[in-house]
Design a protein around this motif. Structure first.
Motif, PDB file in Angstrom:
ATOM      1  N   GLY A 302       0.840  -1.191   0.000  1.00  0.00           N
ATOM      2  CA  GLY A 302       0.000   0.000   0.000  1.00  0.00           C
ATOM      3  C   GLY A 302       0.866   1.229   0.000  1.00  0.00           C
ATOM      4  N   PRO A 303       0.277   2.417   0.054  1.00  0.00           N
ATOM      5  CA  PRO A 303       1.080   3.646   0.078  1.00  0.00           C
ATOM      6  C   PRO A 303       2.036   3.663   1.272  1.00  0.00           C
ATOM      7  N   ARG A 304       3.197   4.283   1.093  1.00  0.00           N
ATOM      8  CA  ARG A 304       4.222   4.346   2.136  1.00  0.00           C
ATOM      9  C   ARG A 304       4.500   5.803   2.465  1.00  0.00           C
ATOM     10  N   ILE A 305       4.382   6.150   3.730  1.00  0.00           N
ATOM     11  CA  ILE A 305       4.744   7.474   4.216  1.00  0.00           C
ATOM     12  C   ILE A 305       6.107   7.393   4.881  1.00  0.00           C
ATOM     13  N   ASP A 306       7.011   8.307   4.518  1.00  0.00           N
ATOM     14  CA  ASP A 306       8.310   8.442   5.171  1.00  0.00           C
ATOM     15  C   ASP A 306       8.437   9.866   5.700  1.00  0.00           C
ATOM     16  N   LEU A 307       8.878   9.995   6.927  1.00  0.00           N
ATOM     17  CA  LEU A 307       9.212  11.291   7.514  1.00  0.00           C
ATOM     18  C   LEU A 307      10.719  11.445   7.421  1.00  0.00           C
ATOM     19  N   ILE A 308      11.196  12.392   6.628  1.00  0.00           N
ATOM     20  CA  ILE A 308      12.634  12.609   6.491  1.00  0.00           C
ATOM     21  C   ILE A 308      12.964  14.036   6.892  1.00  0.00           C
ATOM     22  N   GLN A 309      14.199  14.241   7.336  1.00  0.00           N
ATOM     23  CA  GLN A 309      14.596  15.610   7.659  1.00  0.00           C
ATOM     24  C   GLN A 309      14.770  16.406   6.375  1.00  0.00           C
ATOM     25  N   CYS A 310      14.620  17.732   6.472  1.00  0.00           N
ATOM     26  CA  CYS A 310      14.679  18.567   5.265  1.00  0.00           C
ATOM     27  C   CYS A 310      16.052  18.526   4.617  1.00  0.00           C
ATOM     28  N   TYR A 311      17.100  18.155   5.385  1.00  0.00           N
ATOM     29  CA  TYR A 311      18.445  18.053   4.821  1.00  0.00           C
ATOM     30  C   TYR A 311      18.848  16.606   4.563  1.00  0.00           C
ATOM     31  N   ASP A 312      17.864  15.711   4.514  1.00  0.00           N
ATOM     32  CA  ASP A 312      18.174  14.311   4.235  1.00  0.00           C
ATOM     33  C   ASP A 312      18.885  14.199   2.883  1.00  0.00           C
ATOM     34  N   GLU A 313      19.694  13.156   2.758  1.00  0.00           N
ATOM     35  CA  GLU A 313      20.424  12.963   1.499  1.00  0.00           C
ATOM     36  C   GLU A 313      19.489  12.685   0.328  1.00  0.00           C
ATOM     37  N   TYR A 314      18.265  12.248   0.596  1.00  0.00           N
ATOM     38  CA  TYR A 314      17.284  12.076  -0.470  1.00  0.00           C
ATOM     39  C   TYR A 314      16.890  13.429  -1.064  1.00  0.00           C
ATOM     40  N   VAL A 315      17.105  14.498  -0.303  1.00  0.00           N
ATOM     41  CA  VAL A 315      16.880  15.868  -0.780  1.00  0.00           C
ATOM     42  C   VAL A 315      18.202  16.493  -1.220  1.00  0.00           C
ATOM     43  N   MET A 316      19.182  16.525  -0.303  1.00  0.00           N
ATOM     44  CA  MET A 316      20.412  17.267  -0.539  1.00  0.00           C
ATOM     45  C   MET A 316      21.382  16.541  -1.460  1.00  0.00           C
ATOM     46  N   GLY A 317      21.121  15.271  -1.745  1.00  0.00           N
ATOM     47  CA  GLY A 317      21.994  14.533  -2.653  1.00  0.00           C
ATOM     48  C   GLY A 317      21.874  14.963  -4.099  1.00  0.00           C
ATOM     49  N   TYR A 318      20.931  15.856  -4.396  1.00  0.00           N
ATOM     50  CA  TYR A 318      20.653  16.244  -5.783  1.00  0.00           C
ATOM     51  C   TYR A 318      20.479  17.758  -5.875  1.00  0.00           C
ATOM     52  N   SER A 319      20.805  18.297  -7.017  1.00  0.00           N
ATOM     53  CA  SER A 319      20.556  19.714  -7.273  1.00  0.00           C
ATOM     54  C   SER A 319      19.882  19.855  -8.626  1.00  0.00           C
ATOM     55  N   ALA A 320      20.576  19.458  -9.693  1.00  0.00           N
ATOM     56  CA  ALA A 320      20.015  19.579 -11.034  1.00  0.00           C
ATOM     57  C   ALA A 320      18.787  18.700 -11.226  1.00  0.00           C
TER      58      ALA A 320
END
Length: 407
Positions: A302-320
């Motif tokens: 079913g749907p999956r909810i994840d709570l991540i920090q705003c600076y998590d590598e899933y966010v900060m690992g990318y720019s372009a």
């Protein structure tokens, strides 16, 4: 293309998201410990320490735990390491918290910090040059303050920022404000200071301490890596833990130039061409781990909810290519809104924060209009995982405020 390297044309956005979730270990087999997580990711942004602990813990749980959790076959306790476990690894010096890469605070495994510091230091000092000038830190001041700081912590003495400031002031330095911050950062970047065992304030909050770099970081090989070899290692570990991603993504994450990243790719592919595969998406080459097949990864029940920090590598690992996140993060909160990120099946679906009380944690989880109502069991599962991580009961607080946005 290097002989032995796999390439393909095109990859739809859903596959990119699936592959990134698996590469980042937010899906698939969980890693065995927080130190395994930081080794896998190489460096994990960590200026928000209480939330950065969670970035490591939610990628752990032993073989199969994370994938089993997707179908709710195991209890939350099997899914994550605890906050105390992460704190202990930092206190023991297995994981070190220091300024590296762009620079900002990062968690780095002690076995990686020496070569990463050697690789990053020239560009970090170059990037800080303007602040060094503004705060009066010339070469002579940096050298003398470095000697004072080294002597202050030598012999296993782990001192807080305030204690280091007092030592510097005793030696005639105006060690306050930005000048103090940059004197300490200069010493970190120069391989003089590393993080020490955690201290607690009278109120119980964790406080960063500093120790002698050479007493916390292993000496490394007799023949250090060449710069090209270090670039190859960084690039390989970036793309295998965050791919599919681009040269521009890696350059912005690492603080290196795109030319450096290309040199690292050349080095890595020459040494082990079978390690990385490529896909051309919208005319741009993306690199990813050739040893995984996120395109055929099992879907959640079913749907999956994840709570991540705003600076998590899933966010900060990318720019372009951060647009695959489906929203804008990190963001400055408006009207004291939460700033951390809710993911729904890997895409941004809202924001959250925790509030700690004696013996309990309240989670303010606000979903975008298009994501709310999300399935209650998916939200509750995320809340339960966070409570297990903290080791105290956690409950969602209904704020009554619904964010505007889309997924």
């Amino acid at each position: 293309m290097t002989q032995g390297q796999r390439t393909r044309t095109g990859m739809d956005p859903d596959e990119v998201v699936r592959r990134r979730l698996h590469a980042q270990r937010l899906r698939g087999p969980g890693l065995g410990s927080p130190e395994d997580a930081v080794r896998h990711l190489l460096a994990v942004q960590a200026q928000e320490f209480p939330y950065a602990r969670w970035s490591l813990a939610q990628r752990t749980g032993g073989p199969g735990a994370a994938s089993e959790a997707l179908s709710h076959r195991v209890p939350a306790a099997a899914q994550v390491s605890t906050a105390m476990g992460v704190e202990q690894a930092v206190s023991d010096g297995v994981i070190l918290r220091t300024h590296i890469l762009r620079p900002t605070w990062h968690f780095v495994h002690r076995e990686d910090l020496r070569w990463l510091t050697a690789l990053s230091a020239p560009r970090l000092h170059q990037g800080n040059a303007g602040m060094y000038r503004r705060t009066g830190i010339d070469a002579a001041a940096a050298d003398r303050s470095g000697q004072v700081l080294a002597e202050a912590v030598r012999g296993g003495r782990h001192l807080t920022r305030e204690q280091l400031a007092a030592r510097l002031q005793d030696e005639g330095f105006a060690a306050t404000g930005f000048r103090l911050a940059y004197l300490i950062m200069h010493a970190e970047i120069s391989g003089i200071l590393a993080s020490g065992s955690s201290a607690r304030s009278p109120g119980g909050a964790l406080k960063q301490t500093y120790a002698l770099f050479d007493e916390r970081v292993p000496p490394g090989p007799a023949v250090p890596r060449t710069r090209a070899e270090a670039l190859g290692e960084l690039v390989r570990r970036y793309f295998t833990s965050r791919g599919p991603a681009t040269v521009k993504d890696c350059a912005d994450w690492s603080g290196l130039t795109m030319a450096d990243v290309r040199l690292g790719l050349q080095q890595s592919l020459a040494a082990a061409p079978e390690t990385l595969a490529t896909s051309v998406i919208d005319g741009v080459v993306h690199y990813f781990d050739a040893g995984t097949d996120g395109s055929n990864a099992p879907s959640a029940a079913g749907p999956r909810i994840d709570l991540i920090q705003c600076y998590d590598e899933y966010v900060m690992g990318y720019s372009a290519t951060r647009h695959y996140l489906g929203g804008s993060a990190p963001a400055f909160p408006v009207a004291r809104d939460p700033m951390h990120v809710v993911l729904l099946d890997g895409r941004m679906a809202g924001s959250w924060r925790h509030t700690m009380f004696a013996g309990r944690c309240e989670l303010d989880i606000r979903l975008f209009a298009a994501a709310d109502p999300a399935p209650d069991d998916a939200v509750q599962d995320a809340v339960d995982r966070y409570g297990v991580f903290l080791g105290i009961p956690a409950a969602r607080v209904r704020s009554g405020v619904k964010l505007e946005g889309h997924i």
